[in-house]
Enzyme design. Structure first.
Site, PDB file in Angstrom:
ATOM      1  N   GLY B  31       3.297   2.405  -6.763  1.00 22.82           N
ATOM      2  CA  GLY B  31       4.540   2.081  -6.322  1.00 22.82           C
ATOM      3  C   GLY B  31       5.188   1.022  -7.063  1.00 22.82           C
ATOM      4  CG  LEU B  32       9.700   0.774  -6.841  1.00 27.78           C
ATOM      5  CD1 LEU B  32      10.800   0.437  -6.334  1.00 27.78           C
ATOM      6  CD2 LEU B  32       9.830   0.865  -8.459  1.00 27.78           C
ATOM      7  CB  SER B  33       7.316  -4.724  -9.341  1.00 22.32           C
ATOM      8  OG  SER B  33       6.778  -6.062  -9.627  1.00 22.32           O
ATOM      9  CB  SER B  35       6.197  -1.496  -3.535  1.00 27.11           C
ATOM     10  OG  SER B  35       5.084  -1.293  -4.082  1.00 27.11           O
ATOM     11  N   GLY B  36       4.292  -3.933  -2.364  1.00 31.07           N
ATOM     12  CA  GLY B  36       3.318  -4.365  -1.384  1.00 31.07           C
ATOM     13  C   GLY B  36       1.808  -3.802  -1.644  1.00 31.07           C
ATOM     14  CE  LYS B  37       1.815  -1.743  -7.272  1.00 23.52           C
ATOM     15  NZ  LYS B  37       3.011  -2.264  -7.330  1.00 23.52           N
ATOM     16  CB  SER B  38      -1.671  -6.127  -4.705  1.00 25.14           C
ATOM     17  OG  SER B  38      -2.963  -6.773  -4.935  1.00 25.14           O
ATOM     18  CB  SER B 105       0.064   3.951 -12.006  1.00 27.32           C
ATOM     19  OG  SER B 105      -0.219   3.685 -10.581  1.00 27.32           O
TER      20      SER B 105
END
Lengths: 196, 196
Positions: B31-33, B35-38, B105
């Site tokens: 997902g975008l920077s 976006s809350g992935k981490s 990614s």
């Protein structure tokens, strides 16, 4: 959408070690090609498994065809190979696993760089000592023969130096003893020094 | 010294999974920077920990300063970054752990290369969907502001494309729900599909 500050709830190394009921460390095997590093590391891993520990082994088989498949065997590549193995071992260590590595890793400076990635006492250098003569007689993959003919360049022990550890945590001689006995010696060291 | 053939006693993935009482797989967050992935990956990991699973999380924090510290942010380096993360995830998977990764990614082709490293059904793409507007408003590290000014080049969403997954195994929208609810959705998916 919000202005809320997200508090990262992060699982830490200590949490993982607690769950796995073990303390992580790295057993770094170093020695000449055909000295028996990988075989001994596998035997040690098997014994650790039987003792209920959670481990992982990095060696040429799983690293050279994957993570490091972009690297050759020139000096720069070999340094980078060891650097990446060290960093990957560090991640496994952080995951709480006992990690074993089996690479020639011929240079003191490279091994020192890797050692410095770990907390004091967590990096155990295991020097698998076998004479060049012994290794060359074994030569399971025919590498020494090719190196002598000049078909492989920069081959450790023939056309490139091997710098033995001056003060390895664990020293084993693989010039005669059985793999079972040698791996048991390593297990005894780990028990005596409260790693397991 | 001997001519004995050494039989490698190798601990296999299945042995490790048996001991860890789990089946390994990878949760690949994209997902975008901002976006809350981490954050979501950390919350999922915490829930998995509480459910007694053994996990590890790879993200910028532990990879960019170590294994991949030699890489920049140009296109070639970003591809190599994702390749190495994929290969490292594969090693962790082989070690029997459930592995989570949180990297932008942005390219379908790179994610496909990583997917192909794993057995069918073991690679789960988690698309964390948040609008560019939302992410840019959050901008916790000020990256978007810098990218808009041209101070950061090739910034995903601004000066470099983000290619969303067409068929991610798991889709979550992070435009409003709480992190707890979003991470619980992922846990429910894993339960429903017998991963955990």
């Amino acid at each position: 959408m919000s202005n809320i500050v997200w508090h990262k709830t992060t699982i830490k190394k200590s949490d993982r070690e607690y769950k796995l009921k073990q303390k992580s460390f790295v057993l770094w095997f170093t020695g000449l090609s055909a000295s028996g590093k990988s075989t001994i590391a596998n035997a040690v891993e098997k014994k650790l498994y039987d003792l209920k520990f959670n481990t992982y082994l990095l060696d040429g088989d799983n690293v050279r065809h994957g993570l490091n498949k972009d690297l050759g065997f020139d000096e720069k590549s070999r340094i980078e190979n060891i650097r990446r193995v060290g960093e990957t071992a560090k991640l496994f260590n952080d995951a709480g696993l006992i990690i074993l590595t089996a690479f020639i890793s011929p240079f003191i400076s490279d091994r020192k760089l890797v050692r410095n990635l770990f907390e004091k006492g967590k990096f155990l250098e295991v020097y698998v000592d076998a004479s060049l003569e012994t290794c060359e007689k074994r030569d399971p993959k025919g590498f020494y023969k090719k190196a002598r003919k000049g078909e492989i360049k920069n081959f450790t022990g023939i056309s490139s130096p091997y710098e033995p550890p001056k003060n390895p945590e664990i020293y084993v001689s693989n010039n005669g003893l059985s793999i079972d006995k040698i791996s048991q010696e390593i297990i005894e060291y780990l028990k005596k020094n409260k790693y397991i």
